[in-house]
Scaffold this motif. Structure first.
Motif, short mmCIF file in Angstrom:
data_model
loop_
_atom_site.label_atom_id
_atom_site.label_comp_id
_atom_site.label_asym_id
_atom_site.label_seq_id
_atom_site.Cartn_x
_atom_site.Cartn_y
_atom_site.Cartn_z
N GLU A 92 36.24 37.76 23.22
CA GLU A 92 36.70 37.43 21.87
C GLU A 92 36.24 38.49 20.86
N ARG A 93 34.96 38.89 21.01
CA ARG A 93 34.40 39.85 20.04
C ARG A 93 35.07 41.22 20.18
N ILE A 94 35.26 41.65 21.41
CA ILE A 94 35.90 42.97 21.60
C ILE A 94 37.33 42.94 21.07
N ALA A 95 37.99 41.80 21.26
CA ALA A 95 39.37 41.69 20.81
C ALA A 95 39.49 41.88 19.30
N GLN A 96 38.37 41.64 18.58
CA GLN A 96 38.40 41.78 17.12
C GLN A 96 38.30 43.23 16.64
N LEU A 97 37.90 44.13 17.57
CA LEU A 97 37.70 45.53 17.15
C LEU A 97 39.03 46.17 16.74
N ASP A 98 38.91 47.11 15.80
CA ASP A 98 40.10 47.87 15.41
C ASP A 98 40.63 48.65 16.60
N GLY A 99 41.93 48.68 16.73
CA GLY A 99 42.56 49.54 17.74
C GLY A 99 42.66 48.90 19.10
N VAL A 100 42.17 47.65 19.24
CA VAL A 100 42.25 47.00 20.55
C VAL A 100 43.55 46.23 20.66
N SER A 101 44.33 46.48 21.74
CA SER A 101 45.59 45.75 21.93
C SER A 101 45.33 44.41 22.61
N TRP A 102 44.58 44.49 23.68
CA TRP A 102 44.25 43.23 24.36
C TRP A 102 43.00 43.43 25.20
N VAL A 103 42.40 42.30 25.56
CA VAL A 103 41.18 42.33 26.39
C VAL A 103 41.33 41.27 27.47
N VAL A 104 40.94 41.61 28.66
CA VAL A 104 40.88 40.56 29.66
C VAL A 104 39.51 40.59 30.32
N GLY A 105 38.96 39.38 30.47
CA GLY A 105 37.67 39.28 31.16
C GLY A 105 37.88 38.58 32.50
N LEU A 106 37.29 39.17 33.53
CA LEU A 106 37.47 38.60 34.86
C LEU A 106 36.12 38.13 35.40
N GLY A 107 36.11 36.91 35.90
CA GLY A 107 34.89 36.38 36.50
C GLY A 107 34.83 36.76 37.97
N ASN A 108 34.21 35.88 38.76
CA ASN A 108 34.11 36.21 40.17
C ASN A 108 35.39 35.88 40.91
N VAL A 109 35.59 36.60 42.01
CA VAL A 109 36.73 36.31 42.88
C VAL A 109 36.29 35.26 43.87
N PHE A 110 37.14 34.30 44.13
CA PHE A 110 36.78 33.34 45.18
C PHE A 110 37.99 33.03 46.06
N ASP A 111 37.68 32.77 47.32
CA ASP A 111 38.73 32.50 48.30
C ASP A 111 39.01 31.01 48.38
N VAL A 112 40.27 30.67 48.34
CA VAL A 112 40.68 29.26 48.42
C VAL A 112 41.90 29.18 49.34
N ARG A 113 42.31 27.99 49.56
CA ARG A 113 43.54 27.77 50.32
C ARG A 113 44.52 27.06 49.43
N LEU A 114 45.73 27.52 49.47
CA LEU A 114 46.78 26.91 48.65
C LEU A 114 47.53 25.91 49.52
N ARG A 115 47.45 24.67 49.06
CA ARG A 115 48.14 23.62 49.81
C ARG A 115 49.41 23.26 49.06
N ALA A 116 50.54 23.63 49.72
CA ALA A 116 51.84 23.34 49.12
C ALA A 116 52.31 21.96 49.57
N PRO A 117 53.29 21.35 48.86
CA PRO A 117 53.79 20.03 49.25
C PRO A 117 54.25 20.02 50.69
N VAL A 118 54.82 21.11 51.14
CA VAL A 118 55.22 21.18 52.54
C VAL A 118 54.62 22.42 53.16
N GLY A 119 54.46 22.44 54.44
CA GLY A 119 54.01 23.61 55.16
C GLY A 119 52.52 23.72 55.26
N GLU A 120 52.06 24.79 55.97
CA GLU A 120 50.64 25.01 56.22
C GLU A 120 49.96 25.54 54.97
N PRO A 121 48.65 25.24 54.76
CA PRO A 121 47.91 25.85 53.64
C PRO A 121 47.83 27.36 53.83
#
Ligand SMILES: Nc1ncnc2c1ncn2[C@@H]1O[C@H](COP(=O)(O)OP(=O)(O)OP(=O)(O)O)[C@@H](O)[C@H]1O
Ligand SMILES: [Mg+2]
Lengths: 386, 218
Positions: A92-121
Motif C-alpha cells: 500500500e505504501r509503495i503504491a503511494q509513491l510518485d511514478g508507481v503504476s502498480w505494485v504486487v506483493g507475493l507471499g509464499n507459494v504452496f502446493d494444493v490440489r484442485l478438486r473440480a466437480p467432476v474428474g480427478e483432483p
C-alpha cells in the motif's frame, strides 16, 4: 570597362561578384534539365533522410515501449531471509509513491490440489498475493473487470482464482472447484498481462493485508526514469525488520538492452543517411557533369567572351546551388511534415534543418569537380565542335 | 586615324598546329596597330580561323611571341589571357556562336557580366548597337530560329559592346546578303577609324582590298 583604345595598357576587369551571382541564376533557369534533376534530388534526399530516420525514431520508440512492457520499468524486492518477511502494508505504501503504476506483493507459494466437480483432483501451485492489477471474471465478479487482489471485492481472502488459461487446461468450465487441503473455494478466473503474465501459472489467493507476509514485491513505474527514485525510497517503506534484509533488483539487464537498442538505431540511421547522401552526391555529379559536357560550346563561348576559369567554376557551382536550395527547402518541409503525420507530432525542427543544410552542401560539393573540369577545358576545342 | 607608336597586336614567329606532324602556322609574324583594319585571306583550311584564335588568346601557340597591348600573352597564365580577352578583345565567330536558349539581349550583354560592368549600362549600349545594325527582332526574344544575317549582326553587336580596342572577326560577312554585308563592313571600318585594331578573316578579295593591309596564308 574595356581598356582604353588609345593606350597599350590593358587593365584587369573588375570581375564583380553580384553580376556573376545574377548570371548564375540565369544559368540555372536556362539549364532546365540539369537544374530540374538537381532540384528533384534535393527534394528527395531530405524526404528520404528525414522520413526514414524520423520513422526509425518512432520504430525505436515502439521497441523501447516493448522492452518497457517486458519489465524495464519494474523493480523487484526480495526478502533475503526467511525470518524477515515484508509486511503486506508495504504494498500500500509503495503504491503511494510518485511514478508507481502498480505494485504486487507475493507471499509464499504452496502446493494444493484442485478438486473440480467432476474428474480427478489436479495438483496446482498457489500464491498468496496482494495488490496485483489483474482482470477478474467468474461467478462472483462481472467478466472482464480490472481489480486488485485485496480484502473485500473480488480479491477478498478466503477465495481463490484460477487463471483463465489454467481453467481451460484443467477443464473447468464455469466455476469451479475447491482447493485441498483447506477447502478454499475457487470462485472465478483472472488474466494477468505484461510482466505479471507469469502469475497465470498459479492459482491466486488474495491475501488480507495484515495476515500476509510477503516474500517478494514487484513494482512497476510509469517510466524508466522513475526506476531509480522509486527504488531508492523502498527500504524506508518495507518496515525496519525487512529494511536491511531485502535485495532490490532494478531491471538493469533490460536497461542495458534499452540503451543497446537506442545505439543500434542511431548507428543504422547514420549508415543510412550516409548511404543516401553518397548516392545523391554520385547522381548529382553524373547529372551535372553530363550537363557541362552538353554545354561545351557554352563554356567555349563564355571563355571567348572573357570569363575566367574561376568565373566558370562559380557559375556551375552557383548554378547548382539555386535549384539545390529550392528543392531542399521543399523536401525538408515535406519530409518533416510526413514524419509529423505518421508519428502524430512534429519532431524537432533542428534535425530536418541540419539534413537540409547537409543536402545542399553535398549537392554543391558534387558540382565542384564537373565545374573544374568544364572550366579548364580548352576553349578552342569546344568552340570548334560543330 | 590614331596611329600608336607600338602596334596593339604584335606577333613574331608563331608556330601552331592541331597535330605535331602538321603545323597550320609555321613561323607566322605580323602586327596590327590601333586604327588599322587588316584582312586575313587564304584558301579554306589555310589557318585563317586558327590565326584569329591565337590572336584572340583562345589558344596558346607552340612557339613564338605574341604581344597584345602591354601583355606578353604567349607567356601569361590563363587568368591573364582571360583578362586580355575581357578587357581588350571583341570576337565575331564564323558561326556567330550565340546561346540559343537566352534572349538576344542577354547574348549581346554577356561579356559585360564577366567584366563586372553594369548590365543596365551595357543594356543601353546593346540596344543602340542592335538598332544601328538593323536587328529587327525583339531583344527579349530567344536567340533561336534567326536568319544567318540576324545572328551575325547580333554577334557583331556583342563583339562591339563597350568598344573593344581589338576586334577579331571570322568571315563576318560570310553568310550575308549584300545590304547586310555592307552594314557589317561599315561598322567594322568605323570602329577601326575610332582607333581600334581590326583583324578580319575573309574569302572576299574585294573586301580584303578595301582593308588597310592583308595577311595572306597559304
Ligand atoms: N580542332 C581541330 N582539330 C584538328 N584540326 C583542325 C582543327 N581545327 C582546324 N583544323 C585544321 O587546321 C587547318 C586550319 O583550319 P582553319 O579553320 O584555321 O582554316 P580556315 O582558313 O579558317 O578555313 P575556312 O576558310 O574554311 O574557314 C585545317 O586543315 C583544319 O582541318
Ligand atoms: Mg575559318
Amino acid at each position: 570597362m574595356r581598356s582604353d583604345v588609345s593606350t597599350l595598357v590593358i587593365g584587369a576587369p573588375r570581375r564583380s561578384w553580384p553580376a556573376l551571382v545574377a548570371e548564375s541564376a540565369r544559368v540555372a533557369v536556362t539549364a532546365r534539365v540539369v537544374s530540374g534533376l538537381v532540384a528533384v534530388l534535393a527534394l528527395v534526399v531530405p524526404i528520404a533522410v528525414v522520413g526514414v530516420t524520423g520513422l526509425n525514431i518512432e520504430a525505436q520508440g515502439a521497441i523501447l515501449r516493448q522492452i518497457d512492457a517486458i519489465g524495464a520499468r519494474t523493480i523487484t524486492i526480495v526478502s533475503a531471509s526467511v525470518g524477515a518477511a515484508i509486511p503486506a502494508a508495504a504494498v500500500e505504501r509503495i503504491a503511494q509513491l510518485d511514478g508507481v503504476s502498480w505494485v504486487v506483493g507475493l507471499g509464499n507459494v504452496f502446493d494444493v490440489r484442485l478438486r473440480a466437480p467432476v474428474g480427478e483432483p489436479t495438483p496446482v501451485r498457489a500464491y498468496r498475493a496482494v495488490g496485483a492489477p489483474v482482470i477478474f471474471g467468474g461467478a462472483s465478479y462481472p467478466d472482464g473487470g480490472q481489480g486488485l487482489l485485496a480484502a473485500g471485492g473480488p480479491g477478498d481472502a478466503g477465495r481463490a482464482y484460477l487463471s483463465a488459461e489454467s481453467a481451460r487446461r484443467v477443464g473447468l468450465a464455469g466455476s469451479y472447484g475447491i482447493l485441498d487441503p483447506g477447502g478454499l473455494p475457487v470462485v472465478g478466473w483472472f488474466r494477468a498481462q505484461g510482466p505479471l503474465s507469469a502469475l497465470e501459472a498459479f492459482v491466486l489467493v488474495p491475501g488480507t493485508d495484515d495476515a500476509l507476509a510477503l516474500e517478494r514485491i514487484i513494482v512497476a513505474v510509469d517510466d524508466v526514469g522513475w526506476v531509480d527514485p522509486v527504488a531508492d525510497n523502498i527500504p524506508a517503506l518495507v518496515g525496519s525488520a525487512a529494511a536491511n534484509a531485502i535485495t532490490i533488483e532494478r531491471s538493469s539487464v533490460l536497461l542495458q538492452a534499452r540503451e543497446a537498442v537506442k545505439d543500434e538505431v542511431a548507428r543504422r540511421d547514420r549508415t543510412l543517411v550516409l548511404a543516401i547522401l553518397a548516392v545523391a552526391m554520385a547522381l548529382a555529379g553524373v547529372v551535372i557533369f553530363a550537363g557541362t559536357v552538353g554545354a561545351r560550346r557554352d563554356f567555349g563561348r563564355r571563355r571567348a567572351l572573357g570569363a575566367t576559369q574561376g568565373q566558370l567554376t562559380v557559375l556551375v557551382v552557383l548554378g547548382t546551388l539555386w535549384p539545390a536550395l529550392g528543392g531542399t527547402a521543399v523536401g525538408t518541409i515535406l519530409g518533416w511534415g510526413y514524419v509529423g503525420t505518421r508519428v502524430g507530432y512534429l519532431p524537432d525542427w533542428r534535425f530536418p534543418l541540419a539534413v537540409g543544410i547537409l543536402t545542399v552542401l553535398v549537392l554543391v560539393a558534387a558540382s565542384a569537380l564537373p565545374a573544374a573540369v568544364a572550366a579548364t577545358r580548352d576553349p578552342l576545342r569546344v568552340i570548334r565542335v560543330p | 586615324m590614331i596611329a600608336n607608336v607600338r602596334p596593339l597586336i604584335e606577333a613574331a614567329a608563331i608556330t601552331f598546329g592541331y597535330s605535331r606532324e602538321q603545323p597550320v602556322l609555321n613561323g607566322w609574324s605580323g602586327s596590327v596597330a590601333g586604327g588599322e583594319i587588316v584582312a586575313i585571306v587564304g584558301p579554306s583550311g589555310s589557318g585563317k580561323s586558327t590565326l584569329l584564335y591565337i590572336l584572340g588568346t583562345l589558344v596558346r601557340p607552340w612557339s613564338g611571341t605574341l604581344w597584345i597591348g602591354d601583355h606578353d600573352v604567349a607567356r601569361v597564365g590563363d587568368r591573364g589571357r582571360s583578362d586580355v580577352r575581357s578587357a581588350a578583345i571583341g570576337f565575331v565567330f564564323q558561326d556567330a556562336l550565340l546561346d540559343p536558349r537566352r534572349s538576344v539581349f542577354d547574348n549581346v550583354v554577356e561579356g559585360a557580366v564577366y567584366r563586372g560592368d553594369s548590365r543596365a549600362e551595357a543594356g543601353v549600349q546593346a540596344r543602340a548597337l542592335l538598332e544601328r545594325f538593323g536587328v529587327d527582332v525583339e531583344s527579349s526574344r530567344r536567340a533561336t530560329d534567326l536568319s544567318g544575317g540576324q545572328a551575325q549582326r547580333i554577334a557583331l553587336a556583342r563583339a562591339l559592346l563597350d568598344s573593344p580596342p581589338i576586334v577579331l572577326a571570322d568571315e563576318p560577312t560570310g553568310n550575308l546578303d549584300h545590304i547586310n554585308a555592307k552594314l557589317v563592313e561599315t561598322a567594322l571600318f568605323e570602329h577601326a577609324r575610332s582607333g581600334a585594331a581590326i583583324v578580319m578573316a575573309t574569302h572576299d578579295e574585294v573586301l580584303a582590298a578595301r582593308c588597310d593591309r592583308t595577311f595572306r596564308l597559304s
